[in-house]
Design a protein around this motif. Sequence first.
Motif, PDB file in Angstrom:
ATOM      1  N   ILE A 184     -30.658   7.160  -2.167  1.00  0.00           N
ATOM      2  CA  ILE A 184     -31.362   6.087  -1.454  1.00  0.00           C
ATOM      3  C   ILE A 184     -30.607   4.764  -1.501  1.00  0.00           C
ATOM      4  N   VAL A 185     -29.842   4.518  -2.595  1.00  0.00           N
ATOM      5  CA  VAL A 185     -29.072   3.280  -2.662  1.00  0.00           C
ATOM      6  C   VAL A 185     -27.946   3.280  -1.633  1.00  0.00           C
ATOM      7  N   GLY A 186     -27.655   4.446  -1.049  1.00  0.00           N
ATOM      8  CA  GLY A 186     -26.623   4.522  -0.026  1.00  0.00           C
ATOM      9  C   GLY A 186     -26.957   3.724   1.220  1.00  0.00           C
ATOM     10  N   PHE A 187     -28.247   3.430   1.447  1.00  0.00           N
ATOM     11  CA  PHE A 187     -28.620   2.583   2.576  1.00  0.00           C
ATOM     12  C   PHE A 187     -27.991   1.197   2.455  1.00  0.00           C
ATOM     13  N   ILE A 188     -27.724   0.760   1.226  1.00  0.00           N
ATOM     14  CA  ILE A 188     -27.089  -0.532   1.005  1.00  0.00           C
ATOM     15  C   ILE A 188     -25.583  -0.362   0.831  1.00  0.00           C
ATOM     16  N   ILE A 189     -25.198   0.610  -0.008  1.00  0.00           N
ATOM     17  CA  ILE A 189     -23.782   0.769  -0.349  1.00  0.00           C
ATOM     18  C   ILE A 189     -22.977   1.270   0.845  1.00  0.00           C
ATOM     19  N   GLY A 190     -23.547   2.206   1.633  1.00  0.00           N
ATOM     20  CA  GLY A 190     -22.809   2.811   2.738  1.00  0.00           C
ATOM     21  C   GLY A 190     -22.256   1.798   3.724  1.00  0.00           C
ATOM     22  N   PRO A 191     -23.139   1.007   4.382  1.00  0.00           N
ATOM     23  CA  PRO A 191     -22.613   0.043   5.361  1.00  0.00           C
ATOM     24  C   PRO A 191     -21.728  -1.023   4.736  1.00  0.00           C
ATOM     25  N   LEU A 192     -21.991  -1.387   3.480  1.00  0.00           N
ATOM     26  CA  LEU A 192     -21.164  -2.399   2.840  1.00  0.00           C
ATOM     27  C   LEU A 192     -19.752  -1.882   2.571  1.00  0.00           C
ATOM     28  N   ILE A 193     -19.638  -0.655   2.082  1.00  0.00           N
ATOM     29  CA  ILE A 193     -18.308  -0.106   1.804  1.00  0.00           C
ATOM     30  C   ILE A 193     -17.513   0.039   3.097  1.00  0.00           C
ATOM     31  N   LEU A 194     -18.153   0.555   4.143  1.00  0.00           N
ATOM     32  CA  LEU A 194     -17.445   0.697   5.421  1.00  0.00           C
ATOM     33  C   LEU A 194     -17.086  -0.670   6.002  1.00  0.00           C
ATOM     34  N   GLY A 195     -18.002  -1.631   5.860  1.00  0.00           N
ATOM     35  CA  GLY A 195     -17.714  -2.973   6.353  1.00  0.00           C
ATOM     36  C   GLY A 195     -16.574  -3.631   5.593  1.00  0.00           C
ATOM     37  N   ILE A 196     -16.547  -3.451   4.273  1.00  0.00           N
ATOM     38  CA  ILE A 196     -15.466  -4.016   3.464  1.00  0.00           C
ATOM     39  C   ILE A 196     -14.142  -3.324   3.794  1.00  0.00           C
ATOM     40  N   THR A 197     -14.182  -2.000   3.987  1.00  0.00           N
ATOM     41  CA  THR A 197     -12.962  -1.282   4.365  1.00  0.00           C
ATOM     42  C   THR A 197     -12.414  -1.805   5.682  1.00  0.00           C
ATOM     43  N   TYR A 198     -13.308  -2.040   6.637  1.00  0.00           N
ATOM     44  CA  TYR A 198     -12.879  -2.611   7.915  1.00  0.00           C
ATOM     45  C   TYR A 198     -12.265  -3.992   7.709  1.00  0.00           C
ATOM     46  N   ALA A 199     -12.867  -4.812   6.843  1.00  0.00           N
ATOM     47  CA  ALA A 199     -12.359  -6.161   6.601  1.00  0.00           C
ATOM     48  C   ALA A 199     -10.966  -6.121   5.970  1.00  0.00           C
ATOM     49  N   VAL A 200     -10.758  -5.201   5.025  1.00  0.00           N
ATOM     50  CA  VAL A 200      -9.444  -5.081   4.380  1.00  0.00           C
ATOM     51  C   VAL A 200      -8.387  -4.638   5.390  1.00  0.00           C
ATOM     52  N   LEU A 201      -8.715  -3.642   6.219  1.00  0.00           N
ATOM     53  CA  LEU A 201      -7.770  -3.179   7.227  1.00  0.00           C
ATOM     54  C   LEU A 201      -7.446  -4.288   8.230  1.00  0.00           C
ATOM     55  N   ASP A 202      -8.446  -5.059   8.612  1.00  0.00           N
ATOM     56  CA  ASP A 202      -8.233  -6.150   9.548  1.00  0.00           C
ATOM     57  C   ASP A 202      -7.343  -7.223   8.934  1.00  0.00           C
ATOM     58  N   SER A 203      -7.556  -7.502   7.648  1.00  0.00           N
ATOM     59  CA  SER A 203      -6.714  -8.477   6.962  1.00  0.00           C
ATOM     60  C   SER A 203      -5.273  -7.995   6.868  1.00  0.00           C
ATOM     61  N   PHE A 204      -5.094  -6.706   6.594  1.00  0.00           N
ATOM     62  CA  PHE A 204      -3.750  -6.136   6.513  1.00  0.00           C
ATOM     63  C   PHE A 204      -3.073  -6.163   7.881  1.00  0.00           C
ATOM     64  N   ARG A 205      -3.858  -5.896   8.928  1.00  0.00           N
ATOM     65  CA  ARG A 205      -3.306  -5.941  10.283  1.00  0.00           C
ATOM     66  C   ARG A 205      -2.804  -7.341  10.623  1.00  0.00           C
ATOM     67  N   LYS A 206      -3.563  -8.349  10.225  1.00  0.00           N
ATOM     68  CA  LYS A 206      -3.139  -9.730  10.498  1.00  0.00           C
ATOM     69  C   LYS A 206      -1.871 -10.079   9.728  1.00  0.00           C
ATOM     70  N   GLU A 207      -1.769  -9.566   8.480  1.00  0.00           N
ATOM     71  CA  GLU A 207      -0.559  -9.847   7.707  1.00  0.00           C
ATOM     72  C   GLU A 207       0.664  -9.212   8.356  1.00  0.00           C
ATOM     73  N   LEU A 208       0.514  -7.985   8.880  1.00  0.00           N
ATOM     74  CA  LEU A 208       1.644  -7.325   9.538  1.00  0.00           C
ATOM     75  C   LEU A 208       2.064  -8.102  10.791  1.00  0.00           C
ATOM     76  N   LYS A 209       1.109  -8.631  11.526  1.00  0.00           N
ATOM     77  CA  LYS A 209       1.447  -9.410  12.717  1.00  0.00           C
ATOM     78  C   LYS A 209       2.183 -10.699  12.362  1.00  0.00           C
ATOM     79  N   GLU A 210       1.753 -11.328  11.266  1.00  0.00           N
ATOM     80  CA  GLU A 210       2.420 -12.544  10.840  1.00  0.00           C
ATOM     81  C   GLU A 210       3.835 -12.288  10.338  1.00  0.00           C
ATOM     82  N   ALA A 211       4.061 -11.079   9.789  1.00  0.00           N
ATOM     83  CA  ALA A 211       5.376 -10.748   9.253  1.00  0.00           C
ATOM     84  C   ALA A 211       6.385 -10.425  10.350  1.00  0.00           C
ATOM     85  N   GLU A 212       5.905 -10.089  11.558  1.00  0.00           N
ATOM     86  CA  GLU A 212       6.815  -9.731  12.657  1.00  0.00           C
ATOM     87  C   GLU A 212       7.568 -10.948  13.207  1.00  0.00           C
TER      88      GLU A 212
END
Length: 337
Positions: free
Chosen positions: A309-337
Amino acid sequence: MEKDLKDYITPPVMLILFLLAISLIFIFPVLNMIILGAILAYGIRPVALKIQSKLRFQSISILISMIVVLIPLILLIAYIVMVISGVLTDFFAANPNLDINYTMSQLSSYIPQNPFFDGNNIVPTIQSAGKYVLSYLVGKIGSIANITLDLFILICSVYYFVKDGENCINFVKSFIPDKHLDFFDRTVESVEDVLKSIFYGHFLTSVIIGIFGAIGYSLLGYPYGIFLGVITGILQLIPIFGPWPIYWALAIMDALNGNYPRVVVVLLFGFFLSLIDMYIRPAISSHHADIHPLILLIGFLSGPLVYGIVGFIIGPLILGITYAVLDSFRKELKEAE
């Protein structure tokens, strides 16, 4: 490249990786409570800091803030249980000779027969489902020691993340090479934005919709109007549901009772709840992270399958944080080009 890799695989690094793997095995059974504790600590920390500015005692301030936040949740759960038990008690008191099997058999006669669903099997199906739910509850009661341990770890995690969460981030940051510090800082900011988006954009929206629902259902004359508003707010947390199951169920009951004017009014009120949700959620979330609804939907649906039942909170947060990390990494790669 092979030489560089060998330079990294040193005896200290191998020892650290081994110890981390062993530690993960030990904490994995309670990892969901630790993650949930970190999430709750993020929401409780501002309250604790505000109390500490008046009280000056950090530990007492944290404990008071935890009580302030958790008591409404405990009272809400107690209220839901009390109302449901009261409704069931009144129902069985008013129908002392009710035969469940006969009633379900009568209901099954109104269900259209088709090759995919046999209405005559509804009674054994419901009985099997009831046995499963009962055995599940008995199993949960039997594992009361595990539940107590989970709650204890949750409380301790919340307390220490509120108290030393900043030190924990600084500890992790000390291992980051200088050239990647900007990426780490942006990632932390993105994670905070995701947490704010979830807390404010979704939980606050659910509270607002629940309050509107409680007021509207009470004014329309429905019994247990506050309870209906609470359930509406809870359903609002789940993207695939929202408030529509409540107002459609009320409309169907009114139609069966011949109260057609209230059918129209409750449906209009339900559509109003859905419309203000479309306005409130983006208005609140737009100030923080912009998360695609599909990410949250998958998190809400898959989270309980993994973490209960705690997955109702943890699930969307983990996926949202994963998306945020990937987006941050994508921005770093663009800045490095």
